[in-house]
Motif scaffolding. Structure first.
Motif, PDB file in Angstrom:
ATOM      1  N   SER A   1       9.541 -32.034 -32.985  1.00 54.73           N
ATOM      2  CA  SER A   1       8.718 -31.444 -31.855  1.00 54.73           C
ATOM      3  C   SER A   1       7.860 -30.579 -31.898  1.00 54.73           C
ATOM      4  O   SER A   1       8.010 -29.957 -33.151  1.00 54.73           O
ATOM      5  CB  SER A   1      10.015 -30.943 -30.945  1.00 54.73           C
ATOM      6  N   ILE A   2       6.554 -30.751 -31.537  1.00 58.14           N
ATOM      7  CA  ILE A   2       5.556 -30.020 -31.778  1.00 58.14           C
ATOM      8  C   ILE A   2       5.850 -28.568 -31.211  1.00 58.14           C
ATOM      9  O   ILE A   2       4.942 -27.592 -31.550  1.00 58.14           O
ATOM     10  CB  ILE A   2       4.152 -30.637 -31.652  1.00 58.14           C
ATOM     11  N   ALA A   3       6.840 -28.475 -30.246  1.00 61.28           N
ATOM     12  CA  ALA A   3       7.021 -26.858 -29.674  1.00 61.28           C
ATOM     13  C   ALA A   3       7.015 -26.059 -30.876  1.00 61.28           C
ATOM     14  O   ALA A   3       6.631 -24.688 -30.706  1.00 61.28           O
ATOM     15  CB  ALA A   3       8.192 -27.033 -28.749  1.00 61.28           C
ATOM     16  N   GLY A   4       8.023 -26.149 -31.870  1.00 61.83           N
ATOM     17  CA  GLY A   4       8.367 -25.199 -32.751  1.00 61.83           C
ATOM     18  C   GLY A   4       6.883 -24.557 -33.650  1.00 61.83           C
ATOM     19  O   GLY A   4       7.020 -23.312 -33.519  1.00 61.83           O
ATOM     20  N   CYS A   5       6.538 -25.467 -34.096  1.00 61.57           N
ATOM     21  CA  CYS A   5       5.055 -24.903 -35.047  1.00 61.57           C
ATOM     22  C   CYS A   5       4.072 -24.092 -33.911  1.00 61.57           C
ATOM     23  O   CYS A   5       3.415 -23.264 -34.344  1.00 61.57           O
ATOM     24  CB  CYS A   5       4.368 -25.828 -35.477  1.00 61.57           C
ATOM     25  N   ASN A   6       4.046 -24.689 -32.692  1.00 65.08           N
ATOM     26  CA  ASN A   6       2.869 -24.123 -31.681  1.00 65.08           C
ATOM     27  C   ASN A   6       3.521 -22.802 -31.294  1.00 65.08           C
ATOM     28  O   ASN A   6       2.700 -21.826 -31.153  1.00 65.08           O
ATOM     29  CB  ASN A   6       2.720 -24.896 -30.839  1.00 65.08           C
ATOM     30  N   PHE A   7       4.874 -22.473 -31.010  1.00 67.63           N
ATOM     31  CA  PHE A   7       5.279 -21.281 -30.392  1.00 67.63           C
ATOM     32  C   PHE A   7       5.178 -20.205 -31.579  1.00 67.63           C
ATOM     33  O   PHE A   7       4.810 -19.162 -31.416  1.00 67.63           O
ATOM     34  CB  PHE A   7       6.417 -21.360 -29.809  1.00 67.63           C
ATOM     35  N   VAL A   8       5.265 -20.612 -32.793  1.00 65.57           N
ATOM     36  CA  VAL A   8       5.018 -19.841 -33.914  1.00 65.57           C
ATOM     37  C   VAL A   8       3.788 -19.548 -34.205  1.00 65.57           C
ATOM     38  O   VAL A   8       3.274 -18.226 -34.131  1.00 65.57           O
ATOM     39  CB  VAL A   8       5.713 -20.376 -35.339  1.00 65.57           C
ATOM     40  N   LEU A   9       2.862 -20.362 -34.089  1.00 66.23           N
ATOM     41  CA  LEU A   9       1.484 -20.117 -34.331  1.00 66.23           C
ATOM     42  C   LEU A   9       0.766 -19.318 -33.120  1.00 66.23           C
ATOM     43  O   LEU A   9       0.125 -18.443 -33.393  1.00 66.23           O
ATOM     44  CB  LEU A   9       0.678 -21.380 -34.290  1.00 66.23           C
ATOM     45  N   ASN A  10       1.171 -19.637 -31.834  1.00 72.35           N
ATOM     46  CA  ASN A  10       0.832 -18.852 -30.738  1.00 72.35           C
ATOM     47  C   ASN A  10       1.123 -17.453 -30.948  1.00 72.35           C
ATOM     48  O   ASN A  10       0.440 -16.397 -30.387  1.00 72.35           O
ATOM     49  CB  ASN A  10       1.175 -19.269 -29.310  1.00 72.35           C
ATOM     50  N   THR A  11       2.423 -17.102 -31.239  1.00 72.66           N
ATOM     51  CA  THR A  11       3.109 -15.656 -31.290  1.00 72.66           C
ATOM     52  C   THR A  11       2.281 -14.946 -32.450  1.00 72.66           C
ATOM     53  O   THR A  11       2.005 -13.776 -32.186  1.00 72.66           O
ATOM     54  CB  THR A  11       4.580 -15.908 -31.635  1.00 72.66           C
ATOM     55  N   ILE A  12       2.208 -15.453 -33.523  1.00 71.71           N
ATOM     56  CA  ILE A  12       1.564 -14.820 -34.718  1.00 71.71           C
ATOM     57  C   ILE A  12       0.292 -14.488 -34.568  1.00 71.71           C
ATOM     58  O   ILE A  12      -0.468 -13.320 -34.902  1.00 71.71           O
ATOM     59  CB  ILE A  12       1.831 -15.494 -36.128  1.00 71.71           C
ATOM     60  N   VAL A  13      -0.511 -15.315 -33.941  1.00 71.49           N
ATOM     61  CA  VAL A  13      -2.037 -15.157 -33.599  1.00 71.49           C
ATOM     62  C   VAL A  13      -2.149 -14.097 -32.376  1.00 71.49           C
ATOM     63  O   VAL A  13      -2.883 -13.111 -32.437  1.00 71.49           O
ATOM     64  CB  VAL A  13      -2.891 -16.351 -33.114  1.00 71.49           C
ATOM     65  N   ALA A  14      -1.090 -14.149 -31.611  1.00 73.83           N
ATOM     66  CA  ALA A  14      -1.076 -13.048 -30.292  1.00 73.83           C
ATOM     67  C   ALA A  14      -0.750 -11.731 -31.079  1.00 73.83           C
ATOM     68  O   ALA A  14      -1.557 -10.893 -30.780  1.00 73.83           O
ATOM     69  CB  ALA A  14      -0.013 -13.528 -29.421  1.00 73.83           C
ATOM     70  N   GLU A  15      -0.051 -11.616 -31.980  1.00 72.21           N
ATOM     71  CA  GLU A  15       0.353 -10.307 -32.652  1.00 72.21           C
ATOM     72  C   GLU A  15      -0.936 -10.099 -33.384  1.00 72.21           C
ATOM     73  O   GLU A  15      -1.400  -8.614 -33.300  1.00 72.21           O
ATOM     74  CB  GLU A  15       1.469 -10.656 -33.781  1.00 72.21           C
ATOM     75  N   VAL A  16      -1.784 -10.691 -34.100  1.00 73.77           N
ATOM     76  CA  VAL A  16      -3.004 -10.062 -34.475  1.00 73.77           C
ATOM     77  C   VAL A  16      -3.932  -9.911 -33.575  1.00 73.77           C
ATOM     78  O   VAL A  16      -4.733  -8.764 -34.021  1.00 73.77           O
ATOM     79  CB  VAL A  16      -3.631 -11.030 -35.761  1.00 73.77           C
ATOM     80  N   LEU A  17      -4.211 -10.547 -32.738  1.00 75.99           N
ATOM     81  CA  LEU A  17      -4.946 -10.003 -31.620  1.00 75.99           C
ATOM     82  C   LEU A  17      -4.790  -8.919 -30.867  1.00 75.99           C
ATOM     83  O   LEU A  17      -5.933  -8.303 -30.705  1.00 75.99           O
ATOM     84  CB  LEU A  17      -5.082 -11.225 -30.529  1.00 75.99           C
ATOM     85  N   GLN A  18      -3.488  -8.633 -30.780  1.00 75.96           N
ATOM     86  CA  GLN A  18      -3.168  -7.226 -30.206  1.00 75.96           C
ATOM     87  C   GLN A  18      -3.543  -6.207 -31.232  1.00 75.96           C
ATOM     88  O   GLN A  18      -4.083  -5.188 -30.860  1.00 75.96           O
ATOM     89  CB  GLN A  18      -1.796  -7.178 -30.125  1.00 75.96           C
ATOM     90  N   GLN A  19      -3.316  -6.383 -32.583  1.00 75.09           N
ATOM     91  CA  GLN A  19      -3.816  -5.416 -33.520  1.00 75.09           C
ATOM     92  C   GLN A  19      -5.345  -5.155 -33.476  1.00 75.09           C
ATOM     93  O   GLN A  19      -5.875  -4.009 -33.620  1.00 75.09           O
ATOM     94  CB  GLN A  19      -3.228  -6.045 -34.903  1.00 75.09           C
ATOM     95  N   PHE A  20      -5.976  -6.292 -33.555  1.00 73.26           N
ATOM     96  CA  PHE A  20      -7.540  -6.212 -33.285  1.00 73.26           C
ATOM     97  C   PHE A  20      -7.871  -5.340 -32.026  1.00 73.26           C
ATOM     98  O   PHE A  20      -8.696  -4.699 -32.212  1.00 73.26           O
ATOM     99  CB  PHE A  20      -8.092  -7.521 -33.397  1.00 73.26           C
ATOM    100  N   ALA A  21      -7.228  -5.852 -30.927  1.00 73.55           N
ATOM    101  CA  ALA A  21      -7.526  -5.217 -29.698  1.00 73.55           C
ATOM    102  C   ALA A  21      -7.322  -3.603 -29.369  1.00 73.55           C
ATOM    103  O   ALA A  21      -8.237  -2.918 -29.242  1.00 73.55           O
ATOM    104  CB  ALA A  21      -6.933  -5.778 -28.596  1.00 73.55           C
ATOM    105  N   GLU A  22      -6.303  -3.369 -30.145  1.00 76.44           N
ATOM    106  CA  GLU A  22      -5.983  -1.797 -30.123  1.00 76.44           C
ATOM    107  C   GLU A  22      -7.048  -1.176 -31.214  1.00 76.44           C
ATOM    108  O   GLU A  22      -7.454   0.100 -30.798  1.00 76.44           O
ATOM    109  CB  GLU A  22      -4.538  -1.397 -30.768  1.00 76.44           C
ATOM    110  N   ARG A  23      -7.475  -1.911 -32.119  1.00 79.98           N
ATOM    111  CA  ARG A  23      -8.284  -1.285 -33.170  1.00 79.98           C
ATOM    112  C   ARG A  23      -9.800  -1.090 -32.449  1.00 79.98           C
ATOM    113  O   ARG A  23     -10.611   0.006 -32.392  1.00 79.98           O
ATOM    114  CB  ARG A  23      -8.627  -1.927 -34.476  1.00 79.98           C
ATOM    115  N   LEU A  24     -10.251  -2.322 -31.644  1.00 84.72           N
ATOM    116  CA  LEU A  24     -11.684  -2.077 -31.303  1.00 84.72           C
ATOM    117  C   LEU A  24     -11.595  -1.531 -29.823  1.00 84.72           C
ATOM    118  O   LEU A  24     -12.724  -0.893 -29.656  1.00 84.72           O
ATOM    119  CB  LEU A  24     -12.074  -3.502 -30.870  1.00 84.72           C
ATOM    120  N   GLU A  25     -10.711  -1.552 -29.055  1.00 88.83           N
ATOM    121  CA  GLU A  25     -10.833  -0.576 -27.803  1.00 88.83           C
ATOM    122  C   GLU A  25     -11.086   0.699 -27.885  1.00 88.83           C
ATOM    123  O   GLU A  25     -11.366   1.356 -27.138  1.00 88.83           O
ATOM    124  CB  GLU A  25      -9.333  -0.884 -27.012  1.00 88.83           C
ATOM    125  N   SER A  26     -10.416   1.406 -29.016  1.00 88.18           N
ATOM    126  CA  SER A  26     -10.643   2.683 -29.315  1.00 88.18           C
ATOM    127  C   SER A  26     -11.781   3.209 -30.223  1.00 88.18           C
ATOM    128  O   SER A  26     -12.085   4.313 -30.679  1.00 88.18           O
ATOM    129  CB  SER A  26      -9.472   3.165 -30.038  1.00 88.18           C
TER     130      SER A  26
END
Length: 697
Positions: free
Chosen positions: A456-481
């Protein structure tokens, strides 16, 4: 006269066009807003939708409905209920309520739960996923749903995917806001290319290994395999072409945009590729595609094999997961544009993916791990077990420049001259493709090529979405400040390249040199499923799923157990099948041929004539020698299997026993069996050979 595709495409789907035609305008707008913006469903809407959906389905010949879900078995599940409701006069009416649409209650006791639920705790719930359209198939209305236990724990593959899409949407919008975007939603999109084998059904039915395990556990290499590379993109045989035509038709009726079809590298291997759509719908569509592939094959007296390695010695089958991010305004966030060095928004999202893949390479590797895929990865036909990213010359050059400052404009485009006056010169892409890379940038998306064909492609995509979301959050926190956003963006890109460029590799992933280089870079090389599974419960990996609400700690631990149990059961079934075939089919055929050779030798001897019998004697000696080793290896496999099955210390220890001892014993037994196949005449050998399976279509 045959209907045009445009006349029947999506005819069995309760899609937006059907909704618009059948729902009151206000109901349609409310439901579409829920779907488009990820809002909570208005309960009053469900009742109206249910009535319209029922009427439409009945017109399509449906008598039943089912909540269609994706438990941790890796396939789909369904329980069918009829629309009928008895009346006082002994008749029935066709009834389907909003409650029926929104909620179902299948028995959850026999689905994998990894210890979340005791077997006697049977209740489970399904909930309507309105973002994926309902459809009619085989006289039943199918309603895509998620699946959870009575206590609320997730028991399916769909829920984490939907949660991960929400997590990525939330963090991506924070980044877009910094760039002045008016987008209100970001979705991930996927186009999964599906590889598969087709073999004659009559031949398939004569092999226990194909029936029980989906792959050949025995089989000597035929005189011809894929060496000439004549099957790849070759002329499609009439029988296969007719199958592909029927398959396309069935998929198109269900709104699955099957686009490309061709012969793959190995004989009897083929590929189907759809047009991309949102990750959750793509997941549903791919599950349907695999089901319909098998169903249509039967009509053509064929069997569709989706195992990652059905035949040793030829290429196995994968599933290329083409992943990207898009806004509700139609912007692909991984589109570089004509001047990617100046496209800072694109570079930020690109860097987020690079950092995510590097930081969580173990999770990505785990997301594609299976007993079947262990036979395929790293076998000079698929990416190795080492995760790396291919970016191509242009993007790699831009990022390396930005590591030390600002990238300068450079013209990477050119024309490819054909050398023939009547042929046009072709615009040449700025970079080549790399078919050996496990995670390759291919223009405006990433192609994750490590997936196995049956997964099932669900597994790799929920992993990919989650880890990219984590890094985007890190980037957002750095750039917003940041006090100076432009300067901080440049610094962020520079830091990301400096700290994570080790994951970028544009060379030959098949080479031994890369394995050695990857080790020097500190990249992981998790060669087997059993090595991968423990990474799931590492603190950093548990933390990222919990933080973004994708999986709870208990849900992760349950999946950890399910993965181990599935691996153990898979290898156990394969080993038992090998023993059965070896003892009840191969051994008797070997004994029979031994007797024929011995009888021949004795018959010649009794003539009293001075006839040379060295050839017969040599053949008997060779057969007897291999047969002796074969019987010893049967005993060795049985011993290894019993020892592994009796290991009750813990699941991981037991899985390691299967991975090492049992798999090794299976390989030894196979080696002798394949030698016997090369000695024993075909008329005596008990089941179809590779030559018949791969070329007899």
């Amino acid at each position: 006269m045959e209907k045009h595709v445009t006349d029947f495409y999506g005819c069995n789907v309760f899609n937006f066009a059907t909704m618009r035609a059948r729902l009151p305008k206000i109901t349609y707008k409310s439901l579409k807003k829920t779907i488009d913006e990820g809002l909570a469903l208005d309960e009053s809407v469900a009742e109206i939708v249910a009535s319209a959906m029922k009427d439409w389905a009945i017109e399509k010949g449906a008598t039943h409905f089912t909540h269609w879900f994706q438990p941790m078995t890796g396939i789909t599940a369904e329980k069918h209920d009829s629309f009928i409701s008895p009346t006082d006069d002994g008749k029935v009416i066709m009834e389907f309520t909003g409650k029926d649409l929104v909620k179902g209650e299948p028995d959850a006791s026999s689905f994998p739960s990894g210890g979340l639920r005791a077997t006697f705790e049977a209740r489970g719930y399904t909930a309507w996923d309105c973002t994926s359209p309902a459809f009619v198939k085989d006289g039943t209305l199918y309603i895509p749903t998620v699946f959870c236990s009575y206590t609320g724990e997730v028991l399916d593959k769909k829920t984490p995917l939907l949660r991960s899409m929400e997590a990525l949407n939330k963090q991506a919008l924070r980044i877009l806001k910094l760039f002045g975007s008016s987008a209100t939603r970001v979705t991930t999109t996927v186009g999964p290319e599906q590889e598969y084998f087709l073999v004659d059904k009559d031949l398939w039915s004569k092999r226990k290994d194909l029936i029980f395990t989906g792959r050949t556990l025995f089989g000597a290499k035929p005189p011809k395999g894929q060496e000439l590379e004549d099957h790849y993109f070759g002329n499609i045989k009439e029988r296969i072409s007719n199958y592909m035509k029927d398959l396309d038709t069935e998929l198109w009726k269900l709104g699955i945009a099957a686009k490309t079809k061709h012969n793959e590298v190995a004989p009897a291997q083929h590929e189907l590729a759809p047009i991309f759509t949102t990750s959750n719908i793509a997941t549903d569509h791919n599950q349907l595609t695999m089901e319909i592939m098998k169903k249509v094959a039967i009509k053509h007296n064929l069997t569709c094999l989706l195992h990652e390695k059905p035949f040793a010695g030829v290429n196995g089958s994968g599933k290329h997961n083409n992943w990207s991010m898009s806004t509700n305004e139609g912007q692909n966030l991984l589109e570089p544009g004509s001047t990617p060095h100046d496209n800072t928004q694109f570079l930020i999202f690109l860097c987020a993916v690079i950092k995510a893949v590097d930081d969580y390479q173990d999770l990505l590797r785990l997301s594609v791990a299976s007993a079947g895929n262990d036979h395929r990865l790293g076998a000079n036909e698929a990416p190795p077990a080492i995760v790396s990213i291919f970016l191509g010359d242009q993007l790699t050059d831009i990022l390396l420049q930005m590591e030390n400052g600002k990238a300068k404009e450079k013209n990477y485009s050119c024309m490819l001259e054909t050398g023939v006056a009547s042929l046009p010169n072709l615009p040449k892409d700025s970079t080549d493709r790399n078919r050996t890379s496990p995670f390759a940038f291919t223009g405006n998306k990433f192609e994750f090529r490590m997936l196995g064909s049956s997964s099932s492609i669900a597994g790799c995509n929920f992993v990919l979405n989650t880890i990219v979301a984590e890094v985007l959050q890190q980037f957002a926190e750095r750039l917003e400040s940041a006090s100076d956003l432009s300067a901080e963006i440049c610094a962020l890109i520079s830091d990301t390249v400096k700290n994570h460029k080790r994951i970028i590799f544009n060379g030959n992933n098949y080479s031994q040199e890369w394995v050695e280089e990857a080790e020097r870079r500190g990249l992981l090389n998790l060669k087997s499923t059993v090595e991968c599974i423990p990474t799931f419960i590492k603190d950093k990996n548990v933390a990222v799923f919990v933080k973004h609400g994708v999986l709870s700690k208990s849900e992760i631990e349950s999946r950890y157990e399910i993965l181990l149990e599935n691996y153990i059961k898979t290898i156990n079934i394969e080993a038992l099948t090998m023993l059965s075939m070896a003892k009840t089919e191969i051994l008797p055929s070997a004994f029979k041929y031994s007797k024929e050779l011995a009888d021949t030798i004795n018959s010649v001897k009794t003539t009293g004539m001075p006839v040379e019998i060295s050839a017969q004697s040599t053949a008997l000696k060779e057969l007897s020698s291999v047969l002796s080793s074969f019987t010893s290896n049967i005993a060795a496999l049985k011993k290894a299997l019993n020892k592994a099955a009796d290991d009750s210390s813990d699941l991981l220890s037991q899985a390691e026993q299967y991975s090492k001892s049992v798999v090794a014993a299976m390989e030894n037994l196979r080696t002798d069996a394949d030698k016997l196949e090369a000695i024993i005449p075909r008329i005596i050998y008990p089941f179809p050979t590779y030559a018949e399976l791969l070329f007899n279509i």
